[in-house]
Design a protein around this motif. Structure first.
Motif, PDB file in Angstrom:
ATOM      1  N   PHE A  41       0.809  -1.238  -0.140  1.00  0.00           N
ATOM      2  CA  PHE A  41       0.283   0.133  -0.138  1.00  0.00           C
ATOM      3  C   PHE A  41       0.744   0.827   0.179  1.00  0.00           C
ATOM      4  O   PHE A  41       0.992   2.476  -0.585  1.00  0.00           O
ATOM      5  N   PHE A  42       2.081   0.676   1.243  1.00  0.00           N
ATOM      6  CA  PHE A  42       3.007   2.164   0.778  1.00  0.00           C
ATOM      7  C   PHE A  42       4.288   2.595  -0.891  1.00  0.00           C
ATOM      8  O   PHE A  42       3.820   3.258  -0.737  1.00  0.00           O
ATOM      9  N   TRP A  43       3.769   1.488  -1.526  1.00  0.00           N
ATOM     10  CA  TRP A  43       4.643   1.149  -2.232  1.00  0.00           C
ATOM     11  C   TRP A  43       3.720   1.484  -3.677  1.00  0.00           C
ATOM     12  O   TRP A  43       4.283   2.584  -4.103  1.00  0.00           O
ATOM     13  N   ASP A  44       2.647   1.731  -3.581  1.00  0.00           N
ATOM     14  CA  ASP A  44       1.234   1.635  -4.429  1.00  0.00           C
ATOM     15  C   ASP A  44       1.622   3.844  -4.020  1.00  0.00           C
ATOM     16  O   ASP A  44       1.372   4.208  -5.368  1.00  0.00           O
ATOM     17  N   TYR A  45       1.408   4.152  -2.885  1.00  0.00           N
ATOM     18  CA  TYR A  45       1.404   5.442  -2.855  1.00  0.00           C
ATOM     19  C   TYR A  45       2.724   6.221  -3.354  1.00  0.00           C
ATOM     20  O   TYR A  45       2.683   8.118  -3.262  1.00  0.00           O
ATOM     21  N   LEU A  46       3.988   6.159  -3.321  1.00  0.00           N
ATOM     22  CA  LEU A  46       5.352   6.825  -3.935  1.00  0.00           C
ATOM     23  C   LEU A  46       4.881   7.202  -4.861  1.00  0.00           C
ATOM     24  O   LEU A  46       4.156   6.394  -6.073  1.00  0.00           O
ATOM     25  N   PRO A  47       5.365   8.623  -4.990  1.00  0.00           N
ATOM     26  CA  PRO A  47       5.429   9.223  -6.566  1.00  0.00           C
ATOM     27  C   PRO A  47       6.190   8.252  -7.541  1.00  0.00           C
ATOM     28  O   PRO A  47       6.778   7.659  -7.366  1.00  0.00           O
ATOM     29  N   PHE A  48       5.346   8.268  -8.635  1.00  0.00           N
ATOM     30  CA  PHE A  48       5.864   6.744  -9.796  1.00  0.00           C
ATOM     31  C   PHE A  48       6.208   7.448 -11.271  1.00  0.00           C
ATOM     32  O   PHE A  48       5.114   8.549 -11.439  1.00  0.00           O
ATOM     33  N   PRO A  49       7.041   7.659 -11.681  1.00  0.00           N
ATOM     34  CA  PRO A  49       8.250   6.030 -11.455  1.00  0.00           C
ATOM     35  C   PRO A  49       8.699   6.577 -10.887  1.00  0.00           C
ATOM     36  O   PRO A  49      10.456   6.251 -10.132  1.00  0.00           O
ATOM     37  N   GLU A  50       9.527   7.815 -10.288  1.00  0.00           N
ATOM     38  CA  GLU A  50      11.112   8.295  -9.768  1.00  0.00           C
ATOM     39  C   GLU A  50      10.896   8.339  -8.325  1.00  0.00           C
ATOM     40  O   GLU A  50      12.377   8.425  -8.492  1.00  0.00           O
ATOM     41  N   ALA A  51      10.560   8.027  -7.627  1.00  0.00           N
ATOM     42  CA  ALA A  51      10.463   7.643  -6.148  1.00  0.00           C
ATOM     43  C   ALA A  51      12.095   6.542  -5.285  1.00  0.00           C
ATOM     44  O   ALA A  51      12.714   6.987  -5.092  1.00  0.00           O
ATOM     45  N   MET A  52      12.443   5.135  -6.351  1.00  0.00           N
ATOM     46  CA  MET A  52      13.419   4.769  -6.529  1.00  0.00           C
ATOM     47  C   MET A  52      14.058   4.930  -7.200  1.00  0.00           C
ATOM     48  O   MET A  52      15.269   4.103  -6.906  1.00  0.00           O
ATOM     49  N   SER A  53      14.383   5.653  -8.389  1.00  0.00           N
ATOM     50  CA  SER A  53      14.748   5.497  -9.457  1.00  0.00           C
ATOM     51  C   SER A  53      16.410   5.894  -9.503  1.00  0.00           C
ATOM     52  O   SER A  53      16.281   7.238  -8.832  1.00  0.00           O
ATOM     53  N   HIS A  54      17.198   4.992  -9.168  1.00  0.00           N
ATOM     54  CA  HIS A  54      18.398   5.330  -9.218  1.00  0.00           C
ATOM     55  C   HIS A  54      19.317   5.502  -7.564  1.00  0.00           C
ATOM     56  O   HIS A  54      20.379   6.292  -7.042  1.00  0.00           O
ATOM     57  N   LYS A  55      18.120   4.670  -6.607  1.00  0.00           N
ATOM     58  CA  LYS A  55      18.804   5.828  -5.454  1.00  0.00           C
ATOM     59  C   LYS A  55      19.312   4.150  -4.557  1.00  0.00           C
ATOM     60  O   LYS A  55      18.318   2.559  -5.419  1.00  0.00           O
ATOM     61  N   PRO A  56      20.510   3.707  -4.184  1.00  0.00           N
ATOM     62  CA  PRO A  56      20.493   2.677  -3.187  1.00  0.00           C
ATOM     63  C   PRO A  56      19.828   2.540  -2.373  1.00  0.00           C
ATOM     64  O   PRO A  56      18.994   3.047  -1.556  1.00  0.00           O
ATOM     65  N   VAL A  57      19.139   0.848  -1.794  1.00  0.00           N
ATOM     66  CA  VAL A  57      18.588   0.249  -1.014  1.00  0.00           C
ATOM     67  C   VAL A  57      19.183  -0.619  -0.495  1.00  0.00           C
ATOM     68  O   VAL A  57      19.912  -1.806  -1.157  1.00  0.00           O
ATOM     69  N   SER A  58      19.470  -1.256   0.785  1.00  0.00           N
ATOM     70  CA  SER A  58      19.927  -2.129   1.260  1.00  0.00           C
ATOM     71  C   SER A  58      18.398  -2.977   2.231  1.00  0.00           C
ATOM     72  O   SER A  58      17.335  -2.445   2.058  1.00  0.00           O
ATOM     73  N   LEU A  59      18.304  -4.631   1.406  1.00  0.00           N
ATOM     74  CA  LEU A  59      16.924  -5.035   2.927  1.00  0.00           C
ATOM     75  C   LEU A  59      17.850  -6.343   3.147  1.00  0.00           C
ATOM     76  O   LEU A  59      19.242  -6.604   3.441  1.00  0.00           O
ATOM     77  N   ILE A  60      16.970  -6.265   4.924  1.00  0.00           N
ATOM     78  CA  ILE A  60      16.486  -7.028   5.784  1.00  0.00           C
ATOM     79  C   ILE A  60      15.418  -7.787   6.126  1.00  0.00           C
ATOM     80  O   ILE A  60      14.938  -7.031   6.117  1.00  0.00           O
ATOM     81  N   GLY A  61      15.561  -8.849   5.781  1.00  0.00           N
ATOM     82  CA  GLY A  61      14.365 -10.060   5.631  1.00  0.00           C
ATOM     83  C   GLY A  61      14.192 -10.229   7.832  1.00  0.00           C
ATOM     84  O   GLY A  61      15.133 -10.779   7.856  1.00  0.00           O
TER      85      GLY A  61
END
Length: 184
Positions: free
Chosen positions: A88-108
């Motif tokens: 839900f949060f993801w779908d309301y982020l600005p599209f398409p620019e929200a994560m474009s060329h941004k570094p992201v790390s993940l912990i599960g």
């Protein structure tokens, strides 16, 4: 350099928030860190689907979150996937620019034996669709209720070393990537 951490659930007392706080304490050695939790997301204002007419509270949450150089998502496993509120949060982020060329790390993190492998890989597909730069060292915390201590981290030496490696090297990845993007 700013790194924002998202505790990717709205569950009260979540392990994702505990892991987020632990990670923030370590990353603060190299970067300014702020934790965002989806328990604070203005979900109530989105009832009925406000796509195309996003409420100001949601825009502000998103804008505040996106004001960073890099992002760490701490994702729990719920029923073989990531929490619905994260989508839900993801779908309301600005599209398409929200994560474009941004570094992201993940912990599960999960109560089960796979440490949220499936939800992290599912979310990674969304990140790649939005052209994020996904840090290749992902962390999967198995049996989080027994394996993780909010003050000390992971109780077993090898997983703790892997977690420390990820938390230590991700800010360097963010910095190097930012420098390369400025040069380009």
């Amino acid at each position: 350099m700013k790194i924002h951490i998202l505790s990717s659930t709205d569950r009260p007392g979540s392990n994702a928030l505990k892991v987020s706080k632990y990670a923030a304490g370590y990353i603060r050695k190299k970067a300014t860190v702020e934790i965002f939790s989806l328990k604070d997301y203005p979900f109530e204002e989105l009832k009925g689907g406000k796509y195309g007419n996003t409420p100001e509270s949601v825009k502000k949450f998103n804008s505040d979150f996106l004001d960073a150089d890099g992002f760490l998502f701490v994702i729990p496993e719920y029923n073989g996937g990531f929490p619905g509120i994260l989508k839900f949060f993801w779908d309301y982020l600005p599209f398409p620019e929200a994560m474009s060329h941004k570094p992201v790390s993940l912990i599960g993190e999960a109560a089960g034996a796979f440490g949220a492998l499936r939800p992290v890989e599912q979310f990674e597909q969304l990140l790649k669709y939005r052209k994020a730069y996904v840090y290749p060292e992902r962390m999967f915390i198995q049996r989080v209720n027994d394996a993780f201590d909010p003050e000390e981290g992971l109780k077993e030496e090898v997983p703790q070393k892997l977690l420390m490696k990820q938390l230590d090297e991700f800010p360097d990845f963010v910095k190097k990537l930012s420098e390369k993007l400025v040069e380009a």
